[in-house]
Design a protein around this motif. Structure first.
Motif, mmCIF file in Angstrom:
data_model
loop_
_atom_site.group_PDB
_atom_site.id
_atom_site.type_symbol
_atom_site.label_atom_id
_atom_site.label_comp_id
_atom_site.label_asym_id
_atom_site.label_seq_id
_atom_site.Cartn_x
_atom_site.Cartn_y
_atom_site.Cartn_z
ATOM 1 N N ILE A 112 48.804 42.095 28.896
ATOM 2 C CA ILE A 112 47.651 41.427 29.079
ATOM 3 C C ILE A 112 47.852 40.736 30.345
ATOM 4 C CG2 ILE A 112 46.396 39.621 28.153
ATOM 5 C CD1 ILE A 112 46.978 40.539 25.337
ATOM 6 N N MET A 113 48.810 40.071 30.740
ATOM 7 C CA MET A 113 49.029 39.227 31.690
ATOM 8 C C MET A 113 48.908 40.140 33.175
ATOM 9 S SD MET A 113 50.138 35.988 31.131
ATOM 10 C CE MET A 113 51.145 35.636 32.751
ATOM 11 N N GLU A 114 49.363 41.435 33.229
ATOM 12 C CA GLU A 114 48.921 42.174 34.363
ATOM 13 C C GLU A 114 47.439 42.477 34.542
ATOM 14 O OE1 GLU A 114 50.997 45.976 33.938
ATOM 15 O OE2 GLU A 114 53.117 44.878 33.757
ATOM 16 N N GLY A 115 46.768 42.726 33.277
ATOM 17 C CA GLY A 115 45.291 43.085 33.295
ATOM 18 C C GLY A 115 44.697 41.769 33.752
ATOM 19 N N LEU A 116 44.796 40.758 33.580
ATOM 20 C CA LEU A 116 44.038 39.530 33.956
ATOM 21 C C LEU A 116 44.451 39.102 35.172
ATOM 22 C CD1 LEU A 116 44.414 37.454 30.442
ATOM 23 C CD2 LEU A 116 42.367 38.338 31.375
ATOM 24 N N GLY A 117 45.594 39.365 35.665
ATOM 25 C CA GLY A 117 45.984 39.137 36.745
ATOM 26 C C GLY A 117 45.035 39.759 37.904
ATOM 27 N N ASN A 118 45.014 41.107 37.513
ATOM 28 C CA ASN A 118 43.979 42.019 38.589
ATOM 29 C C ASN A 118 42.564 41.571 38.143
ATOM 30 O OD1 ASN A 118 46.306 43.260 39.482
ATOM 31 N ND2 ASN A 118 46.600 44.684 37.849
ATOM 32 N N LEU A 119 42.202 40.971 37.025
ATOM 33 C CA LEU A 119 40.865 40.709 36.635
ATOM 34 C C LEU A 119 40.434 39.422 37.299
ATOM 35 C CD1 LEU A 119 38.586 42.603 35.293
ATOM 36 C CD2 LEU A 119 39.195 41.399 33.473
ATOM 37 N N ASP A 120 41.182 38.274 36.742
ATOM 38 C CA ASP A 120 40.611 37.126 37.314
ATOM 39 C C ASP A 120 41.601 36.038 36.997
ATOM 40 O OD1 ASP A 120 37.709 35.530 36.959
ATOM 41 O OD2 ASP A 120 39.218 34.229 35.848
ATOM 42 N N LYS A 121 41.781 35.432 38.203
ATOM 43 C CA LYS A 121 42.942 34.264 38.163
ATOM 44 C C LYS A 121 42.967 33.031 37.419
ATOM 45 C CE LYS A 121 45.447 36.827 41.372
ATOM 46 N NZ LYS A 121 46.453 37.543 40.830
ATOM 47 N N VAL A 122 41.643 32.753 37.084
ATOM 48 C CA VAL A 122 41.567 31.640 36.314
ATOM 49 C C VAL A 122 41.797 32.233 34.674
ATOM 50 C CG1 VAL A 122 40.112 29.822 35.153
ATOM 51 C CG2 VAL A 122 39.879 30.413 37.538
ATOM 52 N N ALA A 123 41.602 33.128 34.290
ATOM 53 C CA ALA A 123 41.524 33.789 32.858
ATOM 54 C C ALA A 123 43.205 34.081 32.823
ATOM 55 C CB ALA A 123 40.977 34.933 32.572
ATOM 56 N N TYR A 124 43.974 34.503 33.902
ATOM 57 C CA TYR A 124 45.496 34.726 33.954
ATOM 58 C C TYR A 124 46.030 33.524 33.875
ATOM 59 C CZ TYR A 124 49.872 36.193 36.409
ATOM 60 O OH TYR A 124 50.974 36.553 36.635
ATOM 61 N N VAL A 125 45.711 32.424 34.329
ATOM 62 C CA VAL A 125 46.371 31.074 34.114
ATOM 63 C C VAL A 125 46.027 30.513 32.665
ATOM 64 C CG1 VAL A 125 46.539 28.685 35.143
ATOM 65 C CG2 VAL A 125 46.291 30.584 36.661
ATOM 66 N N ARG A 126 45.060 30.680 32.308
ATOM 67 C CA ARG A 126 44.491 30.172 30.845
ATOM 68 C C ARG A 126 45.507 31.022 29.810
ATOM 69 N NH1 ARG A 126 38.104 30.594 30.708
ATOM 70 N NH2 ARG A 126 37.667 28.775 31.674
ATOM 71 N N PHE A 127 45.777 32.363 30.004
ATOM 72 C CA PHE A 127 46.567 32.944 29.121
ATOM 73 C C PHE A 127 47.698 32.630 29.375
ATOM 74 C CE2 PHE A 127 48.740 36.688 27.886
ATOM 75 C CZ PHE A 127 47.897 36.912 26.383
ATOM 76 N N ALA A 128 48.241 32.655 30.435
ATOM 77 C CA ALA A 128 49.716 32.175 30.616
ATOM 78 C C ALA A 128 50.052 30.896 30.045
ATOM 79 C CB ALA A 128 50.126 32.327 32.270
#
Length: 156
Positions: A112-128
């Motif tokens: 999920i982190m990989e996918g969100l990292g490529n899709l949207d940085k804000v969502a990536y930080v939220r999930f992280a």
């Protein structure tokens, strides 16, 4: 298929068509008892997956739970719905093609982190923030610093 409105087991398929990415079949159904109409999706499932949680508990894999957590991270973000669906389908395919019937929850989190990292940085930080269990503002600062190219400090 049982009617979600009245519970009747006798429903009829009115229309079937593949989804845009051909990963599922969308069926429009009608209940013969109450007349309600509803939509179902039929997907191929390669194998039954079990998630091995951090506490040792084993639970069945639920695509809906994966999708919910991704959509929560992406909430109010300007991301194309088709890209989100493609990412979710890709993660599920990767999990099913690993050859294992038991998958550690941290492995799912990494995908999920990989996918969100490529899709949207804000969502990536939220999930992280949830996945990596941030407890203080400093945790956010350190993590965002790694996005800017700084090395992540060692946790003590």
């Amino acid at each position: 298929m049982r009617c979600p409105f009245c519970g009747n087991d006798d429903t009829q398929v009115k229309d079937s068509r593949p989804t845009e990415d051909n990963s599922a079949i969308r069926r429009r159904r009608s209940c013969s008892a109450c007349g309600a109409r509803f939509t179902t999706f039929e997907r191929v499932q390669l194998r039954e997956l079990t998630v091995l949680k951090k506490n040792g508990q084993r639970v069945p894999f639920e695509r809906e739970k994966l999708e919910r957590s991704i959509r929560l991270a992406l909430r109010k973000r300007p991301v194309d719905e088709e890209k989100v669906e493609r990412m979710i389908n890709g993660i599920v395919r990767q999990l099913e093609s690993m050859g294992e019937s038991e998958i550690e929850s941290k492995q799912i989190g990494k995908l999920i982190m990989e996918g969100l990292g490529n899709l949207d940085k804000v969502a990536y930080v939220r999930f992280a923030s949830v996945y990596k269990n941030f407890r203080e503002v400093k945790d956010f600062e350190d993590f965002v610093g790694t996005l800017a190219g700084e090395p992540e400090p060692e946790k003590t």
